[in-house]
Write a protein that holds these residues in place. Structure first.
Motif, PDB file in Angstrom:
ATOM      1  N   LEU A  59       0.825  -1.209   0.000  1.00 57.56           N
ATOM      2  CA  LEU A  59       0.000   0.000   0.000  1.00 57.56           C
ATOM      3  C   LEU A  59       0.858   1.257   0.000  1.00 57.56           C
ATOM      4  CD1 LEU A  59      -3.041  -0.835   2.297  1.00 57.56           C
ATOM      5  CD2 LEU A  59      -2.948  -0.619  -0.171  1.00 57.56           C
ATOM      6  N   ARG A  90      -5.396   5.849  -3.041  1.00 57.85           N
ATOM      7  CA  ARG A  90      -6.212   6.114  -1.866  1.00 57.85           C
ATOM      8  C   ARG A  90      -7.500   5.289  -1.902  1.00 57.85           C
ATOM      9  NH1 ARG A  90      -6.875  11.642  -2.295  1.00 57.85           N
ATOM     10  NH2 ARG A  90      -9.104  11.413  -2.583  1.00 57.85           N
ATOM     11  N   ARG A  93      -6.554   1.774  -0.766  1.00 58.07           N
ATOM     12  CA  ARG A  93      -6.222   1.688   0.663  1.00 58.07           C
ATOM     13  C   ARG A  93      -7.481   1.642   1.521  1.00 58.07           C
ATOM     14  NH1 ARG A  93      -1.780   6.526   1.154  1.00 58.07           N
ATOM     15  NH2 ARG A  93       0.072   5.341   0.581  1.00 58.07           N
ATOM     16  N   GLY A  94      -7.571   0.636   2.334  1.00 51.03           N
ATOM     17  CA  GLY A  94      -8.671   0.562   3.284  1.00 51.03           C
ATOM     18  C   GLY A  94      -9.964   0.090   2.660  1.00 51.03           C
ATOM     19  N   ILE A  99      -4.975  -3.056   6.226  1.00 50.72           N
ATOM     20  CA  ILE A  99      -3.860  -3.550   7.040  1.00 50.72           C
ATOM     21  C   ILE A  99      -4.224  -3.546   8.517  1.00 50.72           C
ATOM     22  CG2 ILE A  99      -1.463  -3.169   7.735  1.00 50.72           C
ATOM     23  CD1 ILE A  99      -0.708  -2.298   5.182  1.00 50.72           C
ATOM     24  N   LEU A 118     -13.709   4.690  13.188  1.00 54.28           N
ATOM     25  CA  LEU A 118     -14.398   3.703  12.355  1.00 54.28           C
ATOM     26  C   LEU A 118     -15.271   4.387  11.307  1.00 54.28           C
ATOM     27  CD1 LEU A 118     -15.343   1.020  14.973  1.00 54.28           C
ATOM     28  CD2 LEU A 118     -14.332   0.558  12.754  1.00 54.28           C
ATOM     29  N   GLU A 120     -14.892   7.258  10.054  1.00 54.07           N
ATOM     30  CA  GLU A 120     -14.049   7.822   9.008  1.00 54.07           C
ATOM     31  C   GLU A 120     -13.631   6.756   8.000  1.00 54.07           C
ATOM     32  OE1 GLU A 120     -10.067   9.122  10.004  1.00 54.07           O
ATOM     33  OE2 GLU A 120     -10.326  10.817   8.644  1.00 54.07           O
ATOM     34  N   ALA A 121     -13.257   5.585   8.529  1.00 53.88           N
ATOM     35  CA  ALA A 121     -12.829   4.505   7.635  1.00 53.88           C
ATOM     36  C   ALA A 121     -13.933   4.152   6.642  1.00 53.88           C
ATOM     37  CB  ALA A 121     -12.440   3.273   8.451  1.00 53.88           C
ATOM     38  N   VAL A 124     -14.739   7.654   4.311  1.00 54.06           N
ATOM     39  CA  VAL A 124     -13.685   8.175   3.457  1.00 54.06           C
ATOM     40  C   VAL A 124     -13.793   7.551   2.064  1.00 54.06           C
ATOM     41  CG1 VAL A 124     -11.853   6.494   3.965  1.00 54.06           C
ATOM     42  CG2 VAL A 124     -11.255   8.854   3.527  1.00 54.06           C
ATOM     43  N   HIS A 125     -14.430   6.381   1.995  1.00 56.78           N
ATOM     44  CA  HIS A 125     -14.580   5.733   0.688  1.00 56.78           C
ATOM     45  C   HIS A 125     -15.963   5.918   0.083  1.00 56.78           C
ATOM     46  CE1 HIS A 125     -10.656   4.026   0.646  1.00 56.78           C
ATOM     47  NE2 HIS A 125     -10.802   3.624   1.887  1.00 56.78           N
ATOM     48  N   MET A 170      -8.968  -2.472  15.610  1.00 55.74           N
ATOM     49  CA  MET A 170      -8.179  -2.379  14.378  1.00 55.74           C
ATOM     50  C   MET A 170      -8.719  -3.359  13.333  1.00 55.74           C
ATOM     51  SD  MET A 170      -5.680  -0.170  14.281  1.00 55.74           S
ATOM     52  CE  MET A 170      -4.725  -0.814  12.914  1.00 55.74           C
ATOM     53  N   MET A 173     -11.846  -2.068  11.883  1.00 50.56           N
ATOM     54  CA  MET A 173     -11.558  -0.999  10.936  1.00 50.56           C
ATOM     55  C   MET A 173     -11.059  -1.596   9.618  1.00 50.56           C
ATOM     56  SD  MET A 173     -10.153   2.466  12.253  1.00 50.56           S
ATOM     57  CE  MET A 173      -8.467   2.259  12.555  1.00 50.56           C
TER      58      MET A 173
END
Lengths: 683, 318
Positions: A59, A90, A93-94, A99, A118, A120-121, A124-125, A170, A173
């Motif tokens: 990543l 970007r 990622r996630g 990860i 959480l 945000e995770a 953000v997408h 984690m 997330m």
């Protein structure tokens, strides 16, 4: 639809360098690997092998100003991630690839609530998801990873969670956007063994439900055996062997894999000697021209091709690859990573009873006041060590075992009088150390020396090896520059050659530093050594070397060891007797063979069962694992363990169990139901 | 939290006692006889003895101190030896000007310093980073009176956009006029502050950007800009707050040099004038007030800090 065999993610000929252009540190050399849908690929290697660097590069999370990808491609979904535009990267990622990092204590933002992180995770997408919907989803996520009271928990900050709980967050997330690849970088290394078992089974459930591919990076062979289908073994930046886990572990083709497996401490018996790999891994800025493992290899045997030609990674059929010129000669080792039937061994301990112990600890107590400071309300007390008693006999090793917070290290510190005990006696050499002070204490400290866990933090970086070992003599005022060179003798004895004596700690590896620490502890000819997690920070091949050295020194010098560790396999190799601590108390104590062979306390059983690779943990096809709820629970009244205990009954809530001797043995257990062998399923 | 607050307020007491002793002794440590300020150099021995007695200088030091501190506690800082006006009144008159200047200074300092710090931290090692490093070294190295004089030369003398000497115009009376009158000294001080803040923000940001949780956020797919201003700055702003607080407290005590260069009627110039006139009553009173303000501002900063830090805020039973 992609076929199941097709690689989801493929790393092709990846090489990564760090540091100055003129003298680069080659962290990763020409690594090729792939992972398929729904599969777990384990990447195993010791520190500095390049396994984490490889994972981070997927990543592009390596620090831009330090790391350079010199060649290679990382194919994902038809694109080379190394060429991806920032925006494209970007979105991956996630969302497609996520990860889970090693240390949950530092990997969550301390100033945002778990909920905010959480949400945000998720958002953000997909900004179209409203905050409220994202919150609902976040609550589902943390419930699915076994955290109760989700709604309340979302509004809490990371510091209000335990280490295991943070790692659950984690994971939540990481799976928030149903990624197709999850990279887990040493996700359980920072956790206690029972928590590790929980997190590993959680990861398994998560993978089963999301059908994601998992790249699992670890230094722990047992963990990889438990979680992975395929494994790639890395050494000095290159893959030296790969294949199905069972096949690689049962029939390793590369001498390094073979040696690594043999140096793993066994759980079922105490080996005469640990198998160790001589030397240490090469300096990545100065790799040998031939095979990187050649200097440590038994198989090479001085053949010139090993020193001149780097062996390529060859396909040897059956989905296996190996990079060795003489892989056919690699000694086949049958390493059974599961416990053999552990028969209660002969009770050899009774003989000890007549001998006077070197160290006798009686009812040792330590309370720490916490809070009552600036920010908190009422003062609270933590009973870190609660009525601990044990004897250590001459020339023997007693191991104190427990998870973090069990009070084992505090006990060691009390014996060394780095803390003052709140009560109890510490009898050593005719004195009660608990009451000694000043001069007496200084004399006693000559007799009891200590070696700490961190070989990096506990040596003064400005002194040379020789100066470090000489220093205690000077402090005690007994250094004689004209006398025989005891310092030199000792440095040679712990395995340092004269050319290394005048180097500073920075020039030594972790294992070598621990050797210096051992020499420094022994120079005053102590009667007893306290080893506080002394080998825990070392790689497995180095760990074995140091354990052998400790065992030899004990035989030669008649030393007595108090060995503090969380690692039951390591303890098995060194300890004559074992005391298991939980919440400040010893819950089980006895001869090592008895405690390992016929554990009586449910906590000891849980600890043994939680070791990855043991029978109960072995991955079986179609096995059905459930997410267990995270616990935070040391009971305040009655038996401290009862909240986690599978056999707890009413009496456990009211009465604190006292120590009971198991008839005909030197084996004590503090459990209402411990004196009779009760078969307990692993929790 | 309340406990903490109470504790911090209690802590002020010994600090202020020590400060008052220092301030009180200050006048006796500097050479020269304060009595001469009142009597003039021509005074006779009897006159001086009489004044000395009136002013209590013939008493022992502890008696003088308790006498003075007793009056200070009732709000009486004594009358100016020059104008005979009460010192309290003189300070209260000048305070609004200094507060306005301080706010303007900090505004300029933050508006310049924070973005500079953020940019240079996120482009560590780039030419922008080097430019910002040069800028902050420059702003810290050049004395404020040089900046002030150059400012006056350019905007006052050459361009004639601004008055060469400023005055205090309350912002709410005449925002435009206030801006014109305050911008000179505010920029002079703000330029310096921006250098301090840029450096500090850069240092904390560089540290935070290397932390694991920033990597976590990046791995989640958070964009670089948001990473910097939301994730990293959130964490880096806490230590920055302390520096801002110290600067704020310092400038609330008036700035002797800048206020003098611009002829700005703040507390700084009051103190400077009093020093030049050997008006020790005003100097003592004003310095004591300045120390008190500084201590209070720092207290507020610390409390704010602990309030913004969730680890402290949510502490057990907090």
């Amino acid at each position: 639809m992609r076929s199941a065999d097709e690689a989801l993610l493929r790393i092709d000929g990846l090489s990564i360098e760090f540091g100055a252009l003129e003298s680069p540190v080659k962290a990763v050399n020409n690594v090729t690997l792939e992972v398929r849908r729904g599969e777990t690929l384990g990447i195993i290697g010791e520190s500095g092998s390049g396994k984490s660097v490889t994972a981070m590069s997927i990543l592009r999370l390596l620090p831009k100003d330090q790391a350079r990808v010199t060649q290679g491609r990382i194919w994902f979904d038809g694109n080379d991630l190394l060429e991806a535009e920032p925006g494209q990267l970007r979105r991956v990622r996630g969302k497609d690839i996520s990860i889970i990092f090693q240390d949950p204590a530092t990997s969550l933002h301390p100033s945002f609530t778990i909920g905010a992180q959480l949400i945000e995770a998720i958002r953000v997408h997909d900004g179209r998801i409203s905050k409220a919907d994202a919150r609902t989803r976040a609550a589902e996520l943390i419930t699915s990873v076994g955290i109760a009271h989700a709604d309340e928990r979302l509004d809490q900050y990371p510091h209000q969670f335990s280490g295991g709980m943070r790692q659950r967050c984690m994971i939540a997330m990481a799976i928030a956007n149903q990624p197709s690849v999850v990279i887990a970088d040493e996700p359980t290394t920072a956790l206690d063994v029972t928590i590790q078992a929980e997190i590993l089974s959680l990861l398994r459930v998560v993978q089963r439900e999301t059908h994601s591919a998992v790249i699992f990076i670890t230094h722990d062979l047992r963990v990889v055996a438990q979680v992975a289908e395929r494994v790639a073994v890395m050494y000095a930046g290159s893959i030296v062997e790969s294949g199905k886990v069972d096949e690689v572990f049962e029939n390793p083709q590369h001498p390094y894999t073979s040696a690594l497996l043999r140096s793993l401490p066994a759980l079922d018996h105490r080996a005469e000697r640990q198998v160790s790999i001589q030397g240490s891994p090469p300096n990545p800025s100065d790799l040998p021209p031939g095979c990187s493992f050649e200097p440590r290899c038994d198989v090479a045997d001085g053949r010139s091709v090993c020193t001149t030609d780097r062996p390529p990674l060859q396909d040897i059929g059956g989905g296996r690859t190996v990079a060795c010129h003489f892989s056919g000669e690699t000694e086949a080792v049958a390493v059974n990573l599961s416990r053999h039937s552990m028969q209660p061994q002969a009770i050899a301990a009774a003989a000890q009873v007549d001998i006077e112990p070197v160290l006798r600890v009686e009812n040792l107590d330590k309370r720490f006041a916490i809070g009552g400071g600036l920010f908190t309300g009422a003062k609270r007390e933590v009973h870190a060590v609660n009525g601990v008693s044990f004897d250590v006999y001459k020339g023997k090793t007693l191991a104190l075992v427990g998870e973090s917070g069990s009070g084992k290290s505090t006990t060691a510190r009390l014996i060394l009088r780095l803390h003052d005990p709140s009560g109890g006696r510490i009898l050593f050499g005719g004195l009660d150390l608990a009451k000694s002070n000043g001069r007496q204490l200084r004399d006693i400290r000559r007799e009891i020396q200590v070696i700490f866990q961190d070989p990096f933090g506990s040596l003064n970086p400005r002194l040379t090896a020789r100066e470090l070992v000489t220093e205690p003599l000077k402090i005690q005022g007994i250094f004689d520059p004209n006398g025989p060179d005891h310092v030199g003798e000792l440095l040679s004895r712990v395995g340092l050659s004269p050319s290394q004596w005048d180097r500073q700690p920075a020039a030594f590896s972790g294992g070598q530093r621990q050797r210096i620490a051992i020499a420094r502890a022994l120079i005053l000819e102590p009667r007893m050594l306290v080893l506080d997690e002394a080998v825990s920070a070392l790689d497995v091949s180095i760990q074995a070397q140091v354990l052998n050295l400790l065992a030899d020194l004990q035989d030669e010098l008649g030393l007595t060891y108090l060995f503090i560790s969380h690692d039951l396999a390591v303890v098995r190799q060194l300890a004559d007797s074992v005391a298991v601590m939980f919440a400040g108390r010893i819950v089980e104590q006895g001869v090592a063979a008895d405690v390992y062979g016929s554990a009586r306390h449910p906590y000891t059983k849980a600890l043994l069962a939680a070791i990855p690779g043991t029978d109960t943990q072995r991955r079986a096809p179609g096995d059905d694992v459930e997410v267990t709820e995270a616990r935070i629970d040391i009971a305040e009244h009655g038996c401290a363990y009862r909240l986690r205990c599978p056999i707890a009954q009413d009496v456990c809530a009211t009465d604190s169990p006292s120590f009971a001797r198991i008839e005909g043995t030197a084996h004590d257990v503090a459990c209402h139901f411990g004196a009779v062998p009760v078969e307990v399923g692993a929790p | 939290m309340l406990r903490y607050l109470g504790f911090r307020v209690l802590q002020l007491i010994p600090i202020m006692i020590l400060a008052s002793i220092g301030v009180f002794l200050m006048i006796h440590l500097v050479p020269g006889d304060p009595v001469l300020t009142v009597t003039g150099l021509e005074a006779s021995a009897e006159q001086m003895a009489r004044v000395r007695h009136e002013m209590g200088f013939d008493q022992s030091l502890p008696v003088q101190y308790f006498d003075w501190i007793g009056r200070v506690l009732t709000g009486d800082l004594g009358n100016s030896l020059v104008s005979q006006k009460p010192t309290t009144e003189l300070i209260v008159d000048r305070m609004p000007a200094t507060i306005q200047l301080t706010i303007a200074t900090m505004f300029i300092g933050l508006v310049l310093g924070i973005p500079f710090g953020l940019i240079s931290a996120s482009r560590k090692g780039s030419w922008i980073d080097k430019m910002v490093a040069g800028y902050s070294s420059f702003s810290l190295a050049v004395p404020t009176f040089v900046v002030g004089i150059v400012f006056i030369l350019i905007f006052g003398v050459e361009l004639e956009w601004l008055p060469t000497a400023s005055e205090y115009i309350p912002f709410w009376d005449d925002p435009g006029g206030a801006l014109k009158a305050t911008i000179g000294p505010a920029f002079t001080l703000g330029f310096y502050v921006s250098g301090v803040i840029a450096r500090f923000v850069r240092a904390s940001m560089v540290e935070v950007l290397g932390l694991d949780y920033i990597r976590t956020a990046r791995a989640k797919g958070v964009g670089e800009a948001k990473l910097v201003y939301k994730h990293a700055f959130r964490a880096a702003s806490l230590p920055t707050l302390t520096v801002v607080g110290i600067q704020f407290g310092t400038f609330l005590g008036g700035s002797l040099v800048t206020e003098s260069v611009f002829n700005y009627p703040g507390v700084g110039r009051l103190i400077l004038k009093a020093i030049l006139n050997r008006d020790f009553v005003v100097v003592q009173g004003a310095v004591l007030v300045v120390v008190a303000i500084f201590t209070l501002v720092n207290l507020v900063t610390d409390v704010l800090y602990s309030f913004l830090n969730p680890r402290i805020r949510a502490g057990n039973g907090g």
